[in-house]
Design an enzyme around this catalytic site. Structure first.
Site, PDB file in Angstrom:
ATOM      1  N   LYS A   1       0.810  -1.227   0.000  1.00 35.02           N
ATOM      2  CA  LYS A   1       0.000   0.000   0.000  1.00 35.02           C
ATOM      3  C   LYS A   1       0.843   1.277   0.000  1.00 35.02           C
ATOM      4  O   LYS A   1       0.398   2.314  -0.495  1.00 35.02           O
ATOM      5  CB  LYS A   1      -0.961   0.003   1.186  1.00 35.02           C
TER       6      LYS A   1
ATOM      7  N   ASP B   1      -9.902   2.989   1.174  1.00 35.17           N
ATOM      8  CA  ASP B   1      -9.988   2.437   2.525  1.00 35.17           C
ATOM      9  C   ASP B   1     -10.660   3.391   3.504  1.00 35.17           C
ATOM     10  O   ASP B   1     -11.408   2.966   4.390  1.00 35.17           O
ATOM     11  CB  ASP B   1      -8.594   2.095   3.059  1.00 35.17           C
TER      12      ASP B   1
END
Length: 269
Positions: free
Chosen positions: A67, A104
């Site tokens: 990420k 997210d």
């Protein structure tokens, strides 16, 4: 030419993202596919170089441990690096150019949208890519003191400063504060990882315990919270929430969330 998207990570076999996206494609009768690909960190540059030349590829979700690293390989016109510091989605913008973003934060807030956290204390376990998205969301929710528990407290302190949050950075074994919300953003408790062992006694009776781990879905943390009759949010909630935002970016259609109960049953089968 069938359009497709995928999820990348290392490991990736546990991912439920293909089930989620294929479920929505099926319900909407869209001719498309969603796959899983294990990609090593050293292969990220080559992966994107190959995918950008494939006109059928619509993008990918990015999971542990890529990420942060993905931002070194994909354009970031929305300045996700400065705002959050981690990306979990890559999609094609106008002209087919790749764009990194983060779904997210929206996925995290989705299942607790009705929870008033204004001025209330929050505890967060972990300081990685998922924690960055959670802290970004919390900073915009008007929370009070935030306590980060992490193996390296200095890393947690840096994140508090980055997101303009007041609070403390403590080691993992530290005592929990009387937080209204406890969020586990780490891999602790995941299959193949050490358990997350926390004493939940300091949490008030109206606290919510939120574990983003979804393999297993019933983590030791959530079992301990339910034993205290605390409200809980499991990892599927955030997973489906962030996937919904990504799905629209990939396939240009709003996922049919009215079928969430059926989707959850399929994910748990």
């Amino acid at each position: 030419m069938t359009p497709y998207a995928e999820v990348i990570g290392e490991p990736i076999a546990h991912s439920k993202s293909p089930l989620i996206h294929r479920f929505w494609l099926e319900k909407l009768e869209i001719a498309g596919d969603y796959r899983a690909a294990e990609v090593k960190g050293s292969d990220l540059a080559d992966f994107f170089a190959r995918r950008i030349g494939d006109p059928a590829w619509r993008g990918c979700n990015v999971t542990v441990p890529h990420k942060l690293a993905v931002l070194d390989h994909v354009p970031d016109p929305g300045d996700v690096r400065s705002l959050i510091g981690a990306a979990n989605t890559v999609f094609r913008g106008e002209g087919g150019a790749l764009i990194a973003t983060n779904t997210d934060a929206a996925g995290f807030l989705s299942p607790i949208a009705d929870l008033d956290l204004s001025g209330r204390a929050v505890a967060v376990v972990g300081a990685g890519g998922a924690a960055r998205a959670v802290l970004f969301a919390l900073a915009r929710s008007g929370v009070g003191k935030v306590t980060i528990l992490n193996r390296t407290p200095l890393k947690g302190a840096a994140l508090l400063a980055q997101f303009g949050l007041k609070g403390d950075a403590l080691p993992l074994g530290a005592k929990l504060p009387a937080a209204a919300l406890l969020v586990n953003t780490s891999v602790l408790g995941m299959i193949g990882q050490p358990p997350l062992e926390l004493d939940l006694a300091p949490l008030p009776e109206d606290a919510v315990v939120y574990d983003i781990v979804y393999a297993p879905l019933e983590t030791a943390l959530l079992r301990a919270a339910r034993a205290r009759d605390l409200d809980t949010v499991d990892g599927l909630e955030m997973l489906v929430g962030q996937a919904a935002v990504a799905f629209e970016l990939f396939f240009g259609a709003v996922p049919p969330r009215e079928h969430d109960e059926e989707l959850r049953a399929r994910l748990l089968a």
